[in-house]
Write a protein that holds these residues in place. Structure first.
Motif, PDB file in Angstrom:
ATOM      1  N   ALA A 160      31.610  49.213  -6.270  1.00 42.98           N
ATOM      2  CA  ALA A 160      32.065  48.662  -6.086  1.00 42.98           C
ATOM      3  C   ALA A 160      33.690  48.209  -4.840  1.00 42.98           C
ATOM      4  O   ALA A 160      33.814  46.915  -3.857  1.00 42.98           O
ATOM      5  CB  ALA A 160      33.453  47.356  -6.946  1.00 42.98           C
ATOM      6  N   ALA A 161      33.873  48.892  -4.287  1.00 47.30           N
ATOM      7  CA  ALA A 161      34.938  49.477  -3.292  1.00 47.30           C
ATOM      8  C   ALA A 161      34.460  50.539  -2.133  1.00 47.30           C
ATOM      9  O   ALA A 161      34.715  49.883  -1.731  1.00 47.30           O
ATOM     10  CB  ALA A 161      35.720  50.619  -3.869  1.00 47.30           C
ATOM     11  N   ILE A 162      33.275  51.239  -2.230  1.00 47.76           N
ATOM     12  CA  ILE A 162      32.558  52.324  -2.108  1.00 47.76           C
ATOM     13  C   ILE A 162      30.891  52.407  -1.947  1.00 47.76           C
ATOM     14  O   ILE A 162      30.709  53.353  -2.784  1.00 47.76           O
ATOM     15  CB  ILE A 162      33.469  53.658  -1.489  1.00 47.76           C
ATOM     16  CG1 ILE A 162      35.124  53.601  -2.419  1.00 47.76           C
ATOM     17  CG2 ILE A 162      32.353  54.461  -0.556  1.00 47.76           C
ATOM     18  CD1 ILE A 162      35.731  54.759  -2.167  1.00 47.76           C
ATOM     19  N   PRO A 163      30.045  51.545  -1.155  1.00 47.28           N
ATOM     20  CA  PRO A 163      28.503  51.142  -2.024  1.00 47.28           C
ATOM     21  C   PRO A 163      28.065  52.135  -1.436  1.00 47.28           C
ATOM     22  O   PRO A 163      26.799  52.582  -2.518  1.00 47.28           O
ATOM     23  CB  PRO A 163      28.517  50.218  -1.151  1.00 47.28           C
ATOM     24  CG  PRO A 163      29.847  49.156  -0.238  1.00 47.28           C
ATOM     25  CD  PRO A 163      30.719  50.299  -0.869  1.00 47.28           C
ATOM     26  N   ASP A 164      28.422  53.000  -0.623  1.00 44.66           N
ATOM     27  CA  ASP A 164      27.115  54.319  -0.417  1.00 44.66           C
ATOM     28  C   ASP A 164      28.231  55.456  -1.224  1.00 44.66           C
ATOM     29  O   ASP A 164      27.412  56.681  -0.323  1.00 44.66           O
ATOM     30  CB  ASP A 164      27.484  54.489   1.152  1.00 44.66           C
ATOM     31  CG  ASP A 164      26.562  53.713   1.892  1.00 44.66           C
ATOM     32  OD1 ASP A 164      25.473  52.622   1.008  1.00 44.66           O
ATOM     33  OD2 ASP A 164      27.354  53.153   2.808  1.00 44.66           O
TER      34      ASP A 164
END
Length: 310
Positions: free
Chosen positions: A72-76
């Motif tokens: 949710a914060a870092i999609p990758d």
């Protein structure tokens, strides 16, 4: 790229040469996404062990929560598993892979050594060779083989190891209360193994982290106050716990190594200095500096970089 280790009690981040540790217990409200928001748009390599927190109904639920909260914060973000590979979606191989990431990074540099990582809650004891036999080990497997010892520098309840103590200069055998009156942080603070700055977990009684306050908590282990039994006896409780903790860790190191002599040790975690001093191993902080305080987060980042270059 940043490295992230999501534990049951702490969220550890390695960003460049910096280590950031957030107290983030997964059995309470867990602001993982909020804490990681500043890293949005970055690449991230992630390991976890917090899926076992009792706020989750199952490991599968814990893994899904952690993966979704991070993404949710870092999609990758990519997640390292006990199969030695990186994943982008929740899967059971992600459970408790932090120790393997450390071994994966160290195995070529110290192939004949045993890696010992003492954190706040547990101590990992990992032979670095052969690496293939470490793949797909669950926590249950490691508990059965002595590779996971559920005692750490800060959060271990004193009653988890200590059943009795000799007070009054060794003259009086006294049973210990099976209560959460004191923890290993109290022991190691009183014995000078850590400073009050390192007492980075909540105290059992909600009081402070002065040595006198730790001595009071240790006195409670024999159903007393510090004023009742005196400092010498309170310190005897601390010494007795450390004797037990040290013996347990030493026995499992010998069991894992399969040798009659102490193997070459590579020591990491917040207890690295204590381990190296006690058992004669090398302290990874002498090689990697502050990174040893969050070594799985550092290691998973380096493994991800290595794999990307391969």
């Amino acid at each position: 790229m940043i490295g992230i280790d999501v534990g049951g009690a702490n969220l550890k981040i390695v960003d460049g040469d910096d280590v950031i540790i957030h107290y983030c217990p997964l059995w309470q409200e867990s602001p993982i996404t909020k804490l990681l928001k500043p890293y949005a748009g970055r690449k991230a390599a992630v390991v976890m062990s917090g899926e076992l927190a009792d706020g989750f109904s199952s490991k599968e639920a814990g893994i899904a929560f952690i993966v979704n909260a991070v993404r949710a914060a870092i999609p990758d973000a990519r997640f390292y598993g006990t199969d030695g590979a990186f994943h982008t979606e929740p899967c059971m191989s992600l459970a408790a892979a932090n120790w393997l990431a450390s071994a994966d990074y160290l195995r070529t540099r110290f192939p004949e050594s045993v890696f010992v990582d003492m954190g706040s809650t547990t101590t990992d004891i990992i032979p670095l060779s052969p690496f293939d036999r470490l793949l797909s080990l669950r926590d249950l497997d490691r508990l059965q083989q002595g590779m996971l010892v559920y005692t750490g520098l800060l959060r271990a309840p004193v009653a988890s190891l200590l059943r009795e103590v000799c007070l009054d200069g060794g003259a009086t055998r006294t049973l210990v209360a099976n209560e959460l009156f004191a923890i290993s942080a109290d022991v190691h603070l009183v014995m000078g193994h850590i400073s009050k700055v390192n007492y980075a977990v909540p105290t059992p009684d909600g009081a402070g982290v002065m040595i006198t306050e730790s001595l009071q908590r240790l006195s409670r282990m024999v159903c007393s106050d510090l004023s009742e039994i005196g400092e010498e006896n309170a310190r005897a409780v601390a010494a007795a716990f450390w004797d037990e903790q040290r013996s347990v860790i030493e026995a499992e190191i010998m069991r894992v190594s399969g040798s009659g002599t102490m193997p070459d040790l590579i020591c990491a975690g917040i207890g690295s200095a204590l381990l190296a001093e006690t058992f004669g191993g090398r302290n990874l902080s002498d090689i990697f500096g502050i990174m040893t305080d969050a070594f799985p987060a550092f290691a998973v980042r380096e493994v991800a970089k290595r794999d990307a270059e391969a």
